[in-house]
Design a protein around this motif. Structure first.
Motif, PDB file in Angstrom:
ATOM      1  N   PHE A  35       0.825  -1.213   0.000  1.00  0.00           N
ATOM      2  CA  PHE A  35       0.000   0.000   0.000  1.00  0.00           C
ATOM      3  C   PHE A  35       0.860   1.264   0.000  1.00  0.00           C
ATOM      4  O   PHE A  35       0.485   2.287  -0.554  1.00  0.00           O
ATOM      5  CB  PHE A  35      -0.957   0.023   1.197  1.00  0.00           C
ATOM      6  CG  PHE A  35      -2.039  -1.010   1.111  1.00  0.00           C
ATOM      7  CD1 PHE A  35      -2.731  -1.234  -0.063  1.00  0.00           C
ATOM      8  CD2 PHE A  35      -2.369  -1.770   2.221  1.00  0.00           C
ATOM      9  CE1 PHE A  35      -3.733  -2.179  -0.141  1.00  0.00           C
ATOM     10  CE2 PHE A  35      -3.372  -2.726   2.148  1.00  0.00           C
ATOM     11  CZ  PHE A  35      -4.055  -2.935   0.968  1.00  0.00           C
ATOM     12  N   GLN A  36       2.019   1.192   0.619  1.00  0.00           N
ATOM     13  CA  GLN A  36       2.893   2.345   0.707  1.00  0.00           C
ATOM     14  C   GLN A  36       3.657   2.569  -0.601  1.00  0.00           C
ATOM     15  O   GLN A  36       4.007   3.695  -0.938  1.00  0.00           O
ATOM     16  CB  GLN A  36       3.887   2.157   1.859  1.00  0.00           C
ATOM     17  CG  GLN A  36       4.708   3.378   2.150  1.00  0.00           C
ATOM     18  CD  GLN A  36       5.632   3.145   3.334  1.00  0.00           C
ATOM     19  OE1 GLN A  36       5.752   2.037   3.832  1.00  0.00           O
ATOM     20  NE2 GLN A  36       6.290   4.192   3.765  1.00  0.00           N
ATOM     21  N   SER A  37       3.870   1.515  -1.360  1.00  0.00           N
ATOM     22  CA  SER A  37       4.642   1.594  -2.587  1.00  0.00           C
ATOM     23  C   SER A  37       4.108   2.616  -3.595  1.00  0.00           C
ATOM     24  O   SER A  37       4.880   3.439  -4.082  1.00  0.00           O
ATOM     25  CB  SER A  37       4.732   0.208  -3.222  1.00  0.00           C
ATOM     26  OG  SER A  37       5.413   0.270  -4.449  1.00  0.00           O
ATOM     27  N   PRO A  38       2.806   2.623  -3.951  1.00  0.00           N
ATOM     28  CA  PRO A  38       2.334   3.625  -4.913  1.00  0.00           C
ATOM     29  C   PRO A  38       2.518   5.060  -4.402  1.00  0.00           C
ATOM     30  O   PRO A  38       2.827   5.963  -5.176  1.00  0.00           O
ATOM     31  CB  PRO A  38       0.853   3.307  -5.092  1.00  0.00           C
ATOM     32  CG  PRO A  38       0.691   1.909  -4.645  1.00  0.00           C
ATOM     33  CD  PRO A  38       1.761   1.677  -3.626  1.00  0.00           C
ATOM     34  N   LEU A  39       2.352   5.262  -3.104  1.00  0.00           N
ATOM     35  CA  LEU A  39       2.524   6.594  -2.526  1.00  0.00           C
ATOM     36  C   LEU A  39       3.970   7.062  -2.668  1.00  0.00           C
ATOM     37  O   LEU A  39       4.234   8.185  -3.102  1.00  0.00           O
ATOM     38  CB  LEU A  39       2.091   6.585  -1.058  1.00  0.00           C
ATOM     39  CG  LEU A  39       2.144   7.908  -0.325  1.00  0.00           C
ATOM     40  CD1 LEU A  39       1.217   8.918  -1.008  1.00  0.00           C
ATOM     41  CD2 LEU A  39       1.762   7.729   1.123  1.00  0.00           C
ATOM     42  N   SER A  40       4.922   6.215  -2.344  1.00  0.00           N
ATOM     43  CA  SER A  40       6.328   6.611  -2.456  1.00  0.00           C
ATOM     44  C   SER A  40       6.721   6.777  -3.917  1.00  0.00           C
ATOM     45  O   SER A  40       7.521   7.652  -4.262  1.00  0.00           O
ATOM     46  CB  SER A  40       7.229   5.600  -1.757  1.00  0.00           C
ATOM     47  OG  SER A  40       7.156   4.341  -2.389  1.00  0.00           O
ATOM     48  N   LYS A  41       6.138   5.949  -4.806  1.00  0.00           N
ATOM     49  CA  LYS A  41       6.410   6.091  -6.232  1.00  0.00           C
ATOM     50  C   LYS A  41       5.884   7.436  -6.743  1.00  0.00           C
ATOM     51  O   LYS A  41       6.553   8.127  -7.524  1.00  0.00           O
ATOM     52  CB  LYS A  41       5.748   4.934  -6.991  1.00  0.00           C
ATOM     53  CG  LYS A  41       6.296   4.718  -8.381  1.00  0.00           C
ATOM     54  CD  LYS A  41       5.577   3.565  -9.054  1.00  0.00           C
ATOM     55  CE  LYS A  41       6.499   2.375  -9.120  1.00  0.00           C
ATOM     56  NZ  LYS A  41       5.906   1.284  -9.911  1.00  0.00           N
ATOM     57  N   ALA A  42       4.703   7.850  -6.289  1.00  0.00           N
ATOM     58  CA  ALA A  42       4.124   9.138  -6.692  1.00  0.00           C
ATOM     59  C   ALA A  42       4.984  10.284  -6.187  1.00  0.00           C
ATOM     60  O   ALA A  42       5.223  11.262  -6.904  1.00  0.00           O
ATOM     61  CB  ALA A  42       2.691   9.258  -6.164  1.00  0.00           C
ATOM     62  N   ARG A  67       8.256  10.194  -5.551  1.00  0.00           N
ATOM     63  CA  ARG A  67       9.486  10.193  -6.352  1.00  0.00           C
ATOM     64  C   ARG A  67       9.237  10.786  -7.740  1.00  0.00           C
ATOM     65  O   ARG A  67      10.053  11.550  -8.260  1.00  0.00           O
ATOM     66  CB  ARG A  67      10.052   8.777  -6.460  1.00  0.00           C
ATOM     67  CG  ARG A  67      10.767   8.307  -5.206  1.00  0.00           C
ATOM     68  CD  ARG A  67      11.604   7.063  -5.460  1.00  0.00           C
ATOM     69  NE  ARG A  67      10.846   5.965  -6.065  1.00  0.00           N
ATOM     70  CZ  ARG A  67      10.230   4.995  -5.388  1.00  0.00           C
ATOM     71  NH1 ARG A  67      10.288   4.996  -4.073  1.00  0.00           N
ATOM     72  NH2 ARG A  67       9.597   4.050  -6.020  1.00  0.00           N
ATOM     73  N   THR A  68       8.107  10.439  -8.368  1.00  0.00           N
ATOM     74  CA  THR A  68       7.776  10.986  -9.696  1.00  0.00           C
ATOM     75  C   THR A  68       7.573  12.483  -9.634  1.00  0.00           C
ATOM     76  O   THR A  68       8.085  13.239 -10.477  1.00  0.00           O
ATOM     77  CB  THR A  68       6.505  10.295 -10.250  1.00  0.00           C
ATOM     78  OG1 THR A  68       6.718   8.899 -10.262  1.00  0.00           O
ATOM     79  CG2 THR A  68       6.172  10.773 -11.644  1.00  0.00           C
ATOM     80  N   THR A  69       6.845  12.947  -8.626  1.00  0.00           N
ATOM     81  CA  THR A  69       6.615  14.386  -8.451  1.00  0.00           C
ATOM     82  C   THR A  69       7.939  15.100  -8.230  1.00  0.00           C
ATOM     83  O   THR A  69       8.185  16.169  -8.798  1.00  0.00           O
ATOM     84  CB  THR A  69       5.654  14.641  -7.275  1.00  0.00           C
ATOM     85  OG1 THR A  69       4.466  13.893  -7.478  1.00  0.00           O
ATOM     86  CG2 THR A  69       5.327  16.096  -7.127  1.00  0.00           C
TER      87      THR A  69
END
Length: 173
Positions: free
Chosen positions: A151-158, A160-162
Motif C-alpha cells: 500500500f505504501q509503494s504507490p505513494l512513495s512512487k508518486a 518520487r515521480t513528483t
C-alpha cells in the motif's frame, strides 16, 4: 457386581464420554500398578484414565452416542477420557507406549469421529494448539507487513515521480 452398581458405573462412563473432547482406548495387559500410576501422571490434569469393563463401556458409549469403539472392546481395556486439548495427552500416551510395549493403543474418537491407531498417532504428532496459534499469528503478521509495504509503494512512487518532475522543471528554467 450388583445391578445398581452396574447402572451407576454406566452412568459415570456416559457422563465421562459426554464431557470429554476425545477418548483413547487402550489395552493395558502386562502393566504394573506403578506403571499405570506413571501413565496417569504423565497424561495431565485434564485426562482421566480409567480401567473399564468392556460390556459396561460398550453400553455407555452407545448411550453417549459414541460408535467409535465398535469391535475394539475386548481384553483388558482402559480409556483415557480427555477434556480440552487432546494433543498433549496423545503425545504422552504415544511416548509411554514406546517405553512400555505392554500398553497397546487400540483406537479412539475426537469430536464425534472415530480414530484408528494411525489417527491417534497423527494426533500425537501434531504440535500443540499454542504453537500452531503462534505460527498462525506470525504468518498473519508477515502478511500484514507485506500488505502495508504494498500500500505504501504507490505513494512513495508518486512522491518520487513528483520530485523528479519538479527537478526537471528547475533544470529547464
Amino acid at each position: 457386581m450388583a445391578t445398581a452398581e452396574k447402572e451407576a458405573a454406566v452412568a459415570e462412563l456416559v457422563e465421562r464420554f459426554r464431557n470429554s473432547d476425545a477418548a483413547v482406548l487402550t489395552e493395558y495387559r502386562g502393566l504394573t500398578v506403578e506403571q499405570l500410576r506413571t501413565l496417569r501422571r504423565s497424561l495431565g490434569e485434564n485426562t482421566h484414565y480409567a480401567v473399564v469393563k468392556n460390556t459396561l463401556a460398550d453400553i455407555a458409549a452407545k448411550e453417549a452416542g459414541v460408535d467409535a469403539f465398535e469391535g475394539l472392546l475386548n481384553g483388558p481395556t482402559a480409556i483415557a477420557f480427555i477434556e480440552g486439548e487432546p494433543v498433549e495427552a496423545a503425545k504422552a500416551m504415544r511416548d509411554f507406549a514406546k517405553d512400555n510395549e505392554a500398553l497397546v493403543i487400540k483406537g479412539g474418537y475426537m469430536e464425534g469421529a472415530a480414530l484408528d491407531v494411525e489417527g491417534v498417532k497423527k494426533l500425537a504428532d501434531l504440535e500443540s494448539r499454542e504453537v500452531l496459534l503462534s505460527k498462525l499469528a506470525g504468518a498473519m503478521k508477515g502478511g500484514m507487513s507485506k500488505a502495508a509495504a504494498l500500500f505504501q509503494s504507490p505513494l512513495s512512487k508518486a512522491v518520487r515521480t513528483t520530485e523528479a518532475l519538479r527537478a526537471k522543471q528547475e533544470d529547464a528554467a
